[in-house]
Design an enzyme around this catalytic site. Structure first.
Site, short mmCIF file in Angstrom:
data_model
loop_
_atom_site.label_atom_id
_atom_site.label_comp_id
_atom_site.label_asym_id
_atom_site.label_seq_id
_atom_site.Cartn_x
_atom_site.Cartn_y
_atom_site.Cartn_z
CE LYS A 1 -1.83 1.49 4.05
NZ LYS A 1 -1.53 2.89 4.37
CG ASN A 2 2.17 2.70 3.57
OD1 ASN A 2 1.04 3.05 3.27
ND2 ASN A 2 2.54 2.39 4.80
CB CYS B 1 -4.95 10.36 11.67
SG CYS B 1 -3.33 9.74 12.00
NE ARG C 1 0.87 10.40 10.48
CZ ARG C 1 0.21 9.47 9.78
NH1 ARG C 1 -0.97 9.08 10.21
NH2 ARG C 1 0.70 8.97 8.66
CG ASP D 1 2.82 1.12 9.77
OD1 ASP D 1 3.11 1.39 8.60
OD2 ASP D 1 2.54 1.99 10.61
NE ARG E 1 -7.44 4.71 5.44
CZ ARG E 1 -6.98 5.83 5.98
NH1 ARG E 1 -7.48 6.27 7.12
NH2 ARG E 1 -6.01 6.50 5.41
C1 EPZ Z 1 4.37 6.66 6.64
O1 EPZ Z 1 3.66 7.73 7.24
C2 EPZ Z 1 3.37 5.53 6.45
N1 EPZ Z 1 2.30 5.97 5.57
C3 EPZ Z 1 2.79 5.13 7.82
O2 EPZ Z 1 1.93 4.00 7.60
C4 EPZ Z 1 3.95 4.67 8.71
O3 EPZ Z 1 3.45 4.36 10.00
C5 EPZ Z 1 4.98 5.81 8.83
O4 EPZ Z 1 5.42 6.19 7.51
C6 EPZ Z 1 6.20 5.41 9.65
O5 EPZ Z 1 6.80 4.31 9.07
C7 EPZ Z 1 2.52 6.00 4.23
O6 EPZ Z 1 3.60 5.69 3.75
C8 EPZ Z 1 1.38 6.43 3.37
P1 EPZ Z 1 6.61 9.80 8.95
P2 EPZ Z 1 4.35 9.19 7.33
O7 EPZ Z 1 6.61 11.09 8.22
O8 EPZ Z 1 5.18 9.44 6.13
C9 EPZ Z 1 6.96 12.93 12.44
C10 EPZ Z 1 -0.05 2.75 7.77
O9 EPZ Z 1 -0.66 2.23 8.71
N2 EPZ Z 1 7.00 13.95 11.39
O10 EPZ Z 1 7.77 8.89 8.82
O11 EPZ Z 1 3.30 10.18 7.67
C11 EPZ Z 1 5.56 12.34 12.59
O12 EPZ Z 1 4.76 13.16 13.43
C12 EPZ Z 1 0.53 4.14 7.91
O13 EPZ Z 1 0.13 2.19 6.66
C13 EPZ Z 1 7.30 15.27 11.73
O14 EPZ Z 1 7.53 15.58 12.89
O15 EPZ Z 1 5.30 8.97 8.60
C14 EPZ Z 1 5.82 10.99 13.21
O16 EPZ Z 1 5.95 11.14 14.61
C15 EPZ Z 1 0.27 4.72 9.31
N3 EPZ Z 1 7.31 16.22 10.75
C16 EPZ Z 1 7.19 10.61 12.62
O17 EPZ Z 1 7.76 11.81 12.08
C17 EPZ Z 1 7.07 15.92 9.43
O18 EPZ Z 1 7.14 16.82 8.57
C18 EPZ Z 1 7.10 9.58 11.52
O19 EPZ Z 1 6.32 10.13 10.50
C19 EPZ Z 1 6.77 14.57 9.11
C20 EPZ Z 1 6.74 13.61 10.10
#
Ligand code: EPZ
Length: 417
Positions: A22-23, A117, A122, A306, A398
């Site tokens: 998916k991702n 969410c 996020r 995840d 989803r």
């Molecule tokens: C991706 O989300 C995945 N989604 C998530 O999967 C997954 O849990 C996550 O990566 C971590 O592996 C997709 O790829 C569509 P991050 P993403 O940016 O990119 C902080 C699922 O169930 N952060 O790596 O949103 C954030 O708050 C989903 O399939 C900032 O602070 O994750 C979090 O604490 C859920 N500032 C941490 O980084 C930013 O600008 C990780 O977020 C961006 C992120």
């Protein structure tokens, strides 16, 4: 709203095929916006997040058609008149991955900020910092991010945190920036590597994906990619591995890249579960008794956030004490309250959850609070005595392609009500 009913007590046995990631598919669909030629993607999972992303990209004027064997044919327009509507963008946080590609290809983008969410606030500060470093002008108006860029210029960017989304957005934008971009402290998830490979198939020049530093030489345009197959979904695979272990089962998973699930395989072996690699088949066999284990979620190649909820379900009936530290999202223990309704003994203190194994769980009415929490409740239902009724099953749809069909083929008793 649909409910999923799971009758516990049947060990999962047999073979199941893992679908496309998916991702990876969501990011690659966004990258396809930059292609001036045709794109054919294979191994795309038919799940609602993908369908929503397709609908959003169609709003840009794209022609996207499903073809046989889970393939998608995509043709983008030369110009974009409409921006994705708020009603659709708010359904899918990953729509934020359109920001980089649209800025790079069309020079402008207007996207409503995806809200927080159920797992955390996020933020997108790292995305904005990177895109601004490439020369984009960004401003926020009534919850809508409006960004423009005549031409993006390469830059050196250091990510404060190896954010998956920020790495992907900046990497995509940099492909059409002038000159070289160096991004440091990047995410190393397999989905980032898959996206980089797809971008290079389009004619981009991305090097270093999967390491701490990604270097991109900008090009003037990206062309067609007439065949790209998305990697298998390591989180779907991991979910079935945990379900096999949790039900005392014996399951072979097909279409898996063992390296991508190694953080889980290692943890399951620590818990006394047998995990054998047989080429691209992973064989998971439970042994009695399972042992308690400690988990710390980390960026890849650490233990994936995840799969944290699914492991919490499994550990809830493992004799002894297991400690889970959630280092990625600040609110990813909500499933504990639902597991406690089934008899689990879990104490949550901030980022730490302490799981005391109980002899068994009991079926109950529970609700999914996010995609992976829903998956964890399915695992718990498979383990429990009696029937578990999971509401808000749209969360599960989803991210899991044909869940009941796959579980039923492994001997589970699961149905919609
Ligand atoms: C991706 O989300 C995945 N989604 C998530 O999967 C997954 O849990 C996550 O990566 C971590 O592996 C997709 O790829 C569509 P991050 P993403 O940016 O990119 C902080 C699922 O169930 N952060 O790596 O949103 C954030 O708050 C989903 O399939 C900032 O602070 O994750 C979090 O604490 C859920 N500032 C941490 O980084 C930013 O600008 C990780 O977020 C961006 C992120």
């Amino acid at each position: 709203m649909g409910k999923l009913v799971v009758a516990g007590g049947s060990p999962l046995k047999g073979r199941v095929r893992v679908s496309g990631a998916k991702n990876a598919a969501l990011a690659i669909l966004c990258a396809s916006v930059m292609a001036e030629g045709e794109v054919l993607l294979e191994n795309i999972p038919e799940i609602t997040d993908i369908q929503v992303m397709i609908d959003i990209i169609r709003c840009l004027g794209a022609r996207i058609r499903w073809q046989e064997n889970n393939s998608l044919h995509i043709q983008m327009p030369g110009r974009v008149e409409e921006m994705p509507p708020y009603e659709m963008v708010k359904k899918l946080r990953a729509s934020n991955l359109l920001m980089g590609p649209m800025l790079a290809r069309y020079g402008r983008v207007e996207l409503s900020l995806p809200g927080g969410c159920n797992i955390g606030i996020r933020p997108m500060d790292l995305h904005f910092k990177g895109l601004a470093a490439l020369g984009a002008e960004l401003r926020l108006e009534k919850g809508v991010v409006k960004a423009r860029a005549e031409r993006l210029n390469g830059s050196r960017i250091y990510l404060d945190f190896p954010s998956v989304g920020a790495t992907e957005n900046i990497m995509m934008a940099a492909c059409l920036a002038k000159g070289q971009t160096v991004i440091e402290n990047v995410a190393k998830e397999p989905e980032v590597v898959d996206l980089a490979n797809f971008l290079n198939c389009l004619g981009a020049r991305v090097r270093g994906a999967g390491t701490d530093i990604i270097k991109i030489e900008g090009v003037d345009s990206l062309r067609e990619c007439l065949r790209y197959s998305v990697i298998p979904d390591r989180i779907e695979a991991g979910t079935y591995m945990v379900a096999a272990a949790a039900t005392g089962g014996d399951v072979r998973l097909e279409n898996v890249i063992p390296l991508h699930v190694e953080p889980l395989s290692a943890k399951l072996r620590e818990a006394n579960v047998e995990v054998f690699e047989e080429g691209d088949v992973l064989h998971v066999r439970a042994r009695e008794p399972l042992r308690p284990v400690d988990i710390k979620t980390m960026p890849y190649p650490g233990f994936p956030t995840d799969l944290q909820s699914q492991m919490m379900a499994l550990l809830s009936t493992v004799k002894g004490t297991s400690m889970i530290v959630e280092n990625i999202f600040e609110n990813r223990f909500r499933v504990a309250d639902e597991l406690k309704r089934m008899g689990a003994k879990i104490k949550v203190e901030g980022r730490l959850a302490v799981v005391e194994g109980v002899p068994r769980l009991f079926g109950a009415k529970v609700k999914a609070t996010d995609l992976r929490a829903g998956a964890a409740l399915v695992v718990a239902g498979l383990m429990a005595e009696g029937e578990t009724e999971i509401s808000n099953v749209y969360y599960i749809d989803r991210g899991y392609h044909r869940l009941e069909e796959k579980l039923s083929s492994l001997g589970a008793r699961v149905w919609r009500s």
